[in-house]
Write a protein that holds these residues in place. Sequence first.
Motif, PDB file in Angstrom:
ATOM      1  N   LYS A  34     -13.241 -11.703   4.335  1.00 27.06           N
ATOM      2  CA  LYS A  34     -12.134 -12.434   3.685  1.00 27.06           C
ATOM      3  C   LYS A  34     -12.152 -13.896   4.113  1.00 27.06           C
ATOM      4  O   LYS A  34     -12.054 -14.797   3.282  1.00 27.06           O
ATOM      5  CB  LYS A  34     -10.791 -11.809   4.075  1.00 27.06           C
ATOM      6  CG  LYS A  34     -10.436 -10.571   3.283  1.00 27.06           C
ATOM      7  CD  LYS A  34      -9.054 -10.060   3.711  1.00 27.06           C
ATOM      8  CE  LYS A  34      -8.595  -8.928   2.817  1.00 27.06           C
ATOM      9  NZ  LYS A  34      -7.374  -8.301   3.333  1.00 27.06           N
ATOM     10  N   ASP A  35     -12.287 -14.095   5.414  1.00 25.33           N
ATOM     11  CA  ASP A  35     -12.349 -15.452   5.990  1.00 25.33           C
ATOM     12  C   ASP A  35     -13.465 -16.277   5.381  1.00 25.33           C
ATOM     13  O   ASP A  35     -13.262 -17.400   4.919  1.00 25.33           O
ATOM     14  CB  ASP A  35     -12.718 -15.310   7.483  1.00 25.33           C
ATOM     15  CG  ASP A  35     -11.556 -15.588   8.366  1.00 25.33           C
ATOM     16  OD1 ASP A  35     -10.428 -15.538   7.845  1.00 25.33           O
ATOM     17  OD2 ASP A  35     -11.797 -15.835   9.572  1.00 25.33           O
ATOM     18  N   LEU A  89     -11.810  -5.007   0.963  1.00 21.76           N
ATOM     19  CA  LEU A  89     -12.511  -6.110   0.310  1.00 21.76           C
ATOM     20  C   LEU A  89     -11.990  -6.348  -1.101  1.00 21.76           C
ATOM     21  O   LEU A  89     -12.049  -7.459  -1.617  1.00 21.76           O
ATOM     22  CB  LEU A  89     -14.021  -5.851   0.292  1.00 21.76           C
ATOM     23  CG  LEU A  89     -14.691  -5.786   1.668  1.00 21.76           C
ATOM     24  CD1 LEU A  89     -16.195  -5.546   1.534  1.00 21.76           C
ATOM     25  CD2 LEU A  89     -14.446  -7.066   2.464  1.00 21.76           C
ATOM     26  N   GLU A 143      -9.111  -6.611  -1.950  1.00 19.91           N
ATOM     27  CA  GLU A 143      -7.973  -7.534  -1.917  1.00 19.91           C
ATOM     28  C   GLU A 143      -8.401  -8.981  -2.156  1.00 19.91           C
ATOM     29  O   GLU A 143      -7.575  -9.845  -2.436  1.00 19.91           O
ATOM     30  CB  GLU A 143      -7.253  -7.418  -0.562  1.00 19.91           C
ATOM     31  CG  GLU A 143      -6.517  -6.097  -0.408  1.00 19.91           C
ATOM     32  CD  GLU A 143      -5.969  -5.890   0.995  1.00 19.91           C
ATOM     33  OE1 GLU A 143      -6.059  -6.826   1.818  1.00 19.91           O
ATOM     34  OE2 GLU A 143      -5.480  -4.777   1.259  1.00 19.91           O
ATOM     35  N   ILE A 144      -9.698  -9.238  -2.025  1.00 20.50           N
ATOM     36  CA  ILE A 144     -10.213 -10.588  -2.291  1.00 20.50           C
ATOM     37  C   ILE A 144     -10.187 -10.807  -3.816  1.00 20.50           C
ATOM     38  O   ILE A 144     -10.633  -9.943  -4.568  1.00 20.50           O
ATOM     39  CB  ILE A 144     -11.663 -10.723  -1.748  1.00 20.50           C
ATOM     40  CG1 ILE A 144     -11.665 -10.539  -0.223  1.00 20.50           C
ATOM     41  CG2 ILE A 144     -12.279 -12.056  -2.161  1.00 20.50           C
ATOM     42  CD1 ILE A 144     -13.050 -10.470   0.398  1.00 20.50           C
TER      43      ILE A 144
END
Length: 397
Positions: free
Chosen positions: A370-371, A275, A277-278
């Motif tokens: 992420k989506d 997470l 990486e968001i």
Amino acid sequence: MTIYADNAATTKLSKTALNAMLPYLEEAYGNPSSLYAIGQRAKEGLEDARERVARCLGCTARELTFTSGGSEADNQALRSAAQQGARKGKKHIISTRFEHHAVLHPLKRLEGEGFEVTLLDVHANGVVEPEQVARAIREDTCLVSVMYANNEIGTVQPIAEIGKLCREKGVLFHTDAVQAVGHLPIDLAELPVDYLTLSGHKFHGPKGVGALFARRGAPLASLIEGGAQERGKRAGTENVASIAGMAAALEEATGGLDASVPRLTALRDRLIAGLEEIPYCELNGDRLRRLPGNVNFCFEGIEGESLLLLLDDKGISASSGSACTSGSLDPSHVLLAIGRPHEVAHGSLRLTLGADATEEEVDYLIASVKDVVAYLRGMSPFWRDLCSGKRPHVFEK
Ligand SMILES: *Cc1c(COP(=O)(O)O)cnc(C)c1O
């Protein structure tokens, strides 16, 4: 895929717990206070469950009172200590800003009855340090109540150290351990607490049952009058099936801790890394001093409710500290206590893993969040303002 990732709210009943309950629903359904055999079998089941819970926690059976859950046990602990305090002319209580409402609301009521309550601040990492408690203790302090692990951000508190200093000062100490029991090793033979709260449905036992540990010698007052059950400390016919189910679930959970703690910790850290990486998000609460299955993030430019609804469409049950989900206008008091500004506290997401969580599920959670975050940001005017520099970012990219 469907994933239940709201295990801090409640857990699925384990098969072991269900099987332990059935005999008391189908056969030994008698009233434990009755003298005939079917009542006596229920009585034996009740006392056997008490022994087993005591063994899991390292206390004696006599130190346990079964209640309707964590909320009742919290209320009973606070009320019991406060009543003794009032008799001794000690009407000061110390707790923290990020307790569960089952502690905060009774404390509000006690304030109305003339008690003075000091709520300690919580550091940005979601931890209350023992020195804060030491500084707040006064001559007239009768009780300190600090939760073992926070239900939203999962941070684990230095309970042994706080308990030690309360003991040195002769002040009663309660810990709401609802999120910790069955998830972390707890040994009441060593841990210096006077009261400890637990609840069955937070460790794969049934709902509507819990217990209050009150150490021998600690005052214990009854909240519910009307019968001599639980040695006069909790009237009402005992919920034997649920108590038996809770005992079985606790044995299962504590017996498996050596394996489950490292396994869930690894899954938790995988989820956190994914997470992170968001862009423009931050983990809530300390990275290491947290429950094995707890992940809680704030995302910039996101409304918690929309996030939950879209995750639900993907088969994911999760939770948010945002306003509507908690039924009030203000965002989570826990996120505000650790210093999150309102606008990002509204964009929080809590994912809490259950005992049977898998790596595959964690990867699906990461991809789905992420989506959904990207989708929601794509249509948010607030997010556009952040990107164009019209509003300042709260987090680093
Ligand atoms: C769930 C919870 C409670 C309340 O327990 P119930 O059994 O639902 O009444 C109290 N404190 C904490 C920290 C909790 O997570």
